[in-house]
Design a protein around this motif. Structure first.
Motif, PDB file in Angstrom:
ATOM      1  N   PRO A   9       4.469   7.571   5.797  1.00  0.00           N
ATOM      2  CA  PRO A   9       3.856   6.761   4.738  1.00  0.00           C
ATOM      3  C   PRO A   9       4.864   5.885   4.013  1.00  0.00           C
ATOM      4  CG  PRO A   9       3.012   9.004   4.664  1.00  0.00           C
ATOM      5  CD  PRO A   9       4.166   8.992   5.637  1.00  0.00           C
ATOM      6  N   LEU A  10       6.100   6.381   3.830  1.00  0.00           N
ATOM      7  CA  LEU A  10       7.122   5.590   3.150  1.00  0.00           C
ATOM      8  C   LEU A  10       7.469   4.341   3.946  1.00  0.00           C
ATOM      9  CD1 LEU A  10       9.073   5.338   0.789  1.00  0.00           C
ATOM     10  CD2 LEU A  10      10.687   6.776   2.041  1.00  0.00           C
ATOM     11  N   LEU A  11       7.312   4.391   5.277  1.00  0.00           N
ATOM     12  CA  LEU A  11       7.565   3.234   6.129  1.00  0.00           C
ATOM     13  C   LEU A  11       6.759   2.027   5.677  1.00  0.00           C
ATOM     14  CD1 LEU A  11       8.553   1.863   8.786  1.00  0.00           C
ATOM     15  CD2 LEU A  11       6.573   2.899   9.903  1.00  0.00           C
ATOM     16  N   ILE A  12       5.557   2.264   5.154  1.00  0.00           N
ATOM     17  CA  ILE A  12       4.696   1.168   4.726  1.00  0.00           C
ATOM     18  C   ILE A  12       5.385   0.334   3.657  1.00  0.00           C
ATOM     19  CG2 ILE A  12       2.492   0.605   3.646  1.00  0.00           C
ATOM     20  CD1 ILE A  12       1.426   3.270   4.731  1.00  0.00           C
ATOM     21  N   VAL A  13       5.895   1.007   2.641  1.00  0.00           N
ATOM     22  CA  VAL A  13       6.486   0.285   1.521  1.00  0.00           C
ATOM     23  C   VAL A  13       7.835  -0.297   1.873  1.00  0.00           C
ATOM     24  CG1 VAL A  13       7.363   0.541  -0.825  1.00  0.00           C
ATOM     25  CG2 VAL A  13       5.170   1.536  -0.200  1.00  0.00           C
ATOM     26  N   ILE A  14       8.625   0.410   2.701  1.00  0.00           N
ATOM     27  CA  ILE A  14       9.924  -0.118   3.118  1.00  0.00           C
ATOM     28  C   ILE A  14       9.732  -1.437   3.865  1.00  0.00           C
ATOM     29  CG2 ILE A  14      11.912   0.268   4.604  1.00  0.00           C
ATOM     30  CD1 ILE A  14      11.676   3.224   3.977  1.00  0.00           C
ATOM     31  N   ALA A  15       8.788  -1.455   4.789  1.00  0.00           N
ATOM     32  CA  ALA A  15       8.540  -2.665   5.571  1.00  0.00           C
ATOM     33  C   ALA A  15       7.893  -3.753   4.732  1.00  0.00           C
ATOM     34  CB  ALA A  15       7.651  -2.338   6.776  1.00  0.00           C
ATOM     35  N   ALA A  16       7.090  -3.346   3.760  1.00  0.00           N
ATOM     36  CA  ALA A  16       6.394  -4.323   2.925  1.00  0.00           C
ATOM     37  C   ALA A  16       7.311  -4.959   1.901  1.00  0.00           C
ATOM     38  CB  ALA A  16       5.218  -3.664   2.201  1.00  0.00           C
ATOM     39  N   GLY A  17       8.443  -4.325   1.636  1.00  0.00           N
ATOM     40  CA  GLY A  17       9.310  -4.791   0.567  1.00  0.00           C
ATOM     41  C   GLY A  17       9.702  -6.250   0.633  1.00  0.00           C
ATOM     42  N   PRO A  18      10.194  -6.757   1.791  1.00  0.00           N
ATOM     43  CA  PRO A  18      10.643  -8.139   1.814  1.00  0.00           C
ATOM     44  C   PRO A  18       9.575  -9.134   1.426  1.00  0.00           C
ATOM     45  CG  PRO A  18      11.452  -6.970   3.736  1.00  0.00           C
ATOM     46  CD  PRO A  18      10.491  -6.046   3.040  1.00  0.00           C
ATOM     47  N   ASP A  40       0.804 -10.961   5.090  1.00  0.00           N
ATOM     48  CA  ASP A  40       2.118 -10.959   5.738  1.00  0.00           C
ATOM     49  C   ASP A  40       2.185  -9.822   6.754  1.00  0.00           C
ATOM     50  OD1 ASP A  40       5.028 -10.373   6.156  1.00  0.00           O
ATOM     51  OD2 ASP A  40       5.224 -12.042   4.758  1.00  0.00           O
ATOM     52  N   PRO A  41       2.594 -10.115   7.992  1.00  0.00           N
ATOM     53  CA  PRO A  41       2.648  -9.051   9.012  1.00  0.00           C
ATOM     54  C   PRO A  41       3.582  -7.918   8.655  1.00  0.00           C
ATOM     55  CG  PRO A  41       3.726 -11.068   9.796  1.00  0.00           C
ATOM     56  CD  PRO A  41       2.991 -11.429   8.550  1.00  0.00           C
ATOM     57  N   TRP A  42       4.611  -8.184   7.820  1.00  0.00           N
ATOM     58  CA  TRP A  42       5.513  -7.118   7.415  1.00  0.00           C
ATOM     59  C   TRP A  42       4.802  -6.084   6.543  1.00  0.00           C
ATOM     60  CZ3 TRP A  42       9.971  -6.051   9.552  1.00  0.00           C
ATOM     61  CH2 TRP A  42      10.672  -7.061  10.196  1.00  0.00           C
ATOM     62  N   ILE A  43       3.620  -6.428   6.051  1.00  0.00           N
ATOM     63  CA  ILE A  43       2.841  -5.480   5.248  1.00  0.00           C
ATOM     64  C   ILE A  43       1.748  -4.838   6.086  1.00  0.00           C
ATOM     65  CG2 ILE A  43       1.314  -5.226   3.258  1.00  0.00           C
ATOM     66  CD1 ILE A  43       2.863  -7.420   1.888  1.00  0.00           C
ATOM     67  N   TRP A  44       0.876  -5.663   6.705  1.00  0.00           N
ATOM     68  CA  TRP A  44      -0.287  -5.057   7.348  1.00  0.00           C
ATOM     69  C   TRP A  44       0.024  -4.421   8.697  1.00  0.00           C
ATOM     70  CZ3 TRP A  44      -1.421  -7.236  12.004  1.00  0.00           C
ATOM     71  CH2 TRP A  44      -1.134  -8.588  12.208  1.00  0.00           C
ATOM     72  N   VAL A  45       1.071  -4.848   9.389  1.00  0.00           N
ATOM     73  CA  VAL A  45       1.411  -4.200  10.662  1.00  0.00           C
ATOM     74  C   VAL A  45       1.840  -2.738  10.451  1.00  0.00           C
ATOM     75  CG1 VAL A  45       3.031  -4.193  12.607  1.00  0.00           C
ATOM     76  CG2 VAL A  45       1.887  -6.314  11.947  1.00  0.00           C
ATOM     77  N   PRO A  46       2.755  -2.436   9.506  1.00  0.00           N
ATOM     78  CA  PRO A  46       3.061  -1.020   9.246  1.00  0.00           C
ATOM     79  C   PRO A  46       1.846  -0.211   8.819  1.00  0.00           C
ATOM     80  CG  PRO A  46       4.734  -2.409   8.274  1.00  0.00           C
ATOM     81  CD  PRO A  46       3.653  -3.324   8.729  1.00  0.00           C
ATOM     82  N   LEU A  47       0.954  -0.817   8.032  1.00  0.00           N
ATOM     83  CA  LEU A  47      -0.268  -0.113   7.637  1.00  0.00           C
ATOM     84  C   LEU A  47      -1.105   0.263   8.862  1.00  0.00           C
ATOM     85  CD1 LEU A  47      -1.367  -2.146   4.491  1.00  0.00           C
ATOM     86  CD2 LEU A  47      -0.902   0.305   4.540  1.00  0.00           C
ATOM     87  N   ILE A  48      -1.237  -0.655   9.779  1.00  0.00           N
ATOM     88  CA  ILE A  48      -2.017  -0.392  10.990  1.00  0.00           C
ATOM     89  C   ILE A  48      -1.342   0.674  11.844  1.00  0.00           C
ATOM     90  CG2 ILE A  48      -2.776  -1.399  13.183  1.00  0.00           C
ATOM     91  CD1 ILE A  48      -3.273  -4.026  11.669  1.00  0.00           C
ATOM     92  N   PHE A  79      -6.877  10.770   3.126  1.00  0.00           N
ATOM     93  CA  PHE A  79      -5.802   9.941   3.686  1.00  0.00           C
ATOM     94  C   PHE A  79      -6.246   8.482   3.772  1.00  0.00           C
ATOM     95  CE2 PHE A  79      -3.141   8.054   6.949  1.00  0.00           C
ATOM     96  CZ  PHE A  79      -1.883   8.557   6.653  1.00  0.00           C
ATOM     97  N   ILE A  80      -7.463   8.259   4.251  1.00  0.00           N
ATOM     98  CA  ILE A  80      -7.975   6.890   4.339  1.00  0.00           C
ATOM     99  C   ILE A  80      -8.073   6.271   2.944  1.00  0.00           C
ATOM    100  CG2 ILE A  80      -9.989   5.499   4.959  1.00  0.00           C
ATOM    101  CD1 ILE A  80     -10.448   7.441   7.279  1.00  0.00           C
ATOM    102  N   GLY A  81      -8.468   7.084   1.961  1.00  0.00           N
ATOM    103  CA  GLY A  81      -8.498   6.588   0.587  1.00  0.00           C
ATOM    104  C   GLY A  81      -7.118   6.159   0.111  1.00  0.00           C
ATOM    105  N   GLY A  82      -6.087   6.944   0.456  1.00  0.00           N
ATOM    106  CA  GLY A  82      -4.730   6.567   0.101  1.00  0.00           C
ATOM    107  C   GLY A  82      -4.306   5.262   0.764  1.00  0.00           C
ATOM    108  N   GLU A  83      -4.720   5.087   2.023  1.00  0.00           N
ATOM    109  CA  GLU A  83      -4.404   3.837   2.718  1.00  0.00           C
ATOM    110  C   GLU A  83      -5.084   2.650   2.046  1.00  0.00           C
ATOM    111  OE1 GLU A  83      -3.663   4.739   7.346  1.00  0.00           O
ATOM    112  OE2 GLU A  83      -5.721   5.079   6.689  1.00  0.00           O
ATOM    113  N   LEU A  84      -6.328   2.833   1.633  1.00  0.00           N
ATOM    114  CA  LEU A  84      -7.050   1.748   0.968  1.00  0.00           C
ATOM    115  C   LEU A  84      -6.393   1.390  -0.360  1.00  0.00           C
ATOM    116  CD1 LEU A  84     -10.763   2.769   1.686  1.00  0.00           C
ATOM    117  CD2 LEU A  84      -9.444   0.916   2.746  1.00  0.00           C
TER     118      LEU A  84
END
Length: 312
Positions: A9-18, A40-48, A79-84
């Motif tokens: 889950p932390l990967l999401i925010v690390i990748a989204a940071g830039p 931005d793909p740096w955000i939604w790609v890690p989410l997917i 978990f899905i709620g957290g993703e949303l």
């Protein structure tokens, strides 16, 4: 198990940071708001990726253990709620609005700290992800020297009081006016800010869950939760009742929303104090209820190896 529970889950925010350091720096008005989604793909790609890995792991676990075994449907829903919540925080116009309104920025941080982490952890990602990975991958990975060092550090940081202290330091340091303003101007600092909030949030909430395994652990969990409730409430009061605006960035930016910088700051302080405080209070009450039970069995999301007997 604990490492996979927190790292992906932390990967999401690390990748989204830039991409999260707010694009052009121009204030956003009400008429413009819905044009500021962040695709931005740096955000939604890690989410997917994280969503796909979790879904793959759950389905493979259910195929082996039976439908709903190991990870129940309500846990999957959490978990899905957290993703949303992460989608709303990082992709919706709330993210861009955070450079115009301090209250919007505070709402985003509240979601990243106090809402998304417990929901994601309640979904048992530590039980799902091993099933999503290639057979034997996790066993091989945890035997490396680096993984053993991380596991030792993680074991210490998942104790309630150390986790609460790290979580508290992140809240106080990043709300210092100099750093807060600097983070709005720097992609790197804004990345570190989001990682700090979300990462220490994951550690804090997982430590509270793990603390319910024993009577002594529950006591430390209650103490950690109460400490967090008190100091975050004090920080909220400092922001809410400050006689002047604390953050230069928001001066002359809030007029299009019908309020001054000080009013916006007061609303931000209330958003930190009331919703976030209620979440911490409910966590303390839940732990206190477990403390009063005659026996203590770890809740499902505290023991993410619930599906251990059918591990791949």
């Amino acid at each position: 198990m604990r490492l996979s529970c927190l790292a992906l889950p932390l990967l999401i925010v690390i990748a989204a940071g830039p991409a999260a350091a707010h694009g052009d720096g121009m204030p956003i008005g009400p008429d413009d708001l819905w044009h500021h989604w962040t695709f931005d793909p740096w955000i939604w790609v890690p989410l997917i990726i994280v969503h796909w890995l979790y879904g793959r792991g759950v389905l493979r676990l259910w195929n082996k253990a039976g439908w709903g075994r190991g990870i129940s449907m309500p846990r999957v829903g959490a978990f899905i709620g957290g993703e949303l919540i992460l989608v709303f925080s990082l992709i919706s116009p709330l993210d861009s609005l955070g450079e115009t309104l301090f209250s919007a920025h505070m709402a985003q941080h509240t979601l990243l700290v106090a809402v998304a982490p417990p929901l994601l952890l309640a979904g048992l990602p530590g039980a799902a992800y091993p099933w999503a990975l290639p057979r034997g991958f996790l066993t091989t990975a945890v035997q490396t020297r680096g993984a053993r060092w991380v596991a030792r550090a993680l074991s210490w940081s998942l104790r309630p009081l150390p986790a609460a202290i790290m979580h508290g330091v992140a809240l106080w340091v990043w709300h210092a006016p100099v750093l807060f303003d600097a983070a709005l101007e720097s992609s790197l600092l804004h990345t570190l800010e989001h990682i700090s909030f979300f990462g220490t949030g994951l550690l804090f909430w997982q430590s509270l869950a793990l603390s319910s395994r024993s009577t002594a652990g529950v006591a430390f969990g209650i103490a950690a939760g109460f400490l967090t409730l008190i100091h975050s409430g004090f920080l909220s009061a400092l922001i809410t009742f400050a006689p002047d605006p604390l953050y230069e960035w928001y001066l002359n930016r809030t007029a299009t929303w019908g309020m001054g910088a000080l009013e916006d700051q007061q609303l931000a302080g209330l958003l930190m104090g009331v919703p976030m405080g209620m979440v911490y209070l409910l966590a303390c009450l839940a732990l206190a209820a477990r403390f009063l039970e005659p026996t203590h069995s770890p809740p499902e999301f505290a023991r993410t190896a619930d599906a251990k007997r059918v591990l791949p």
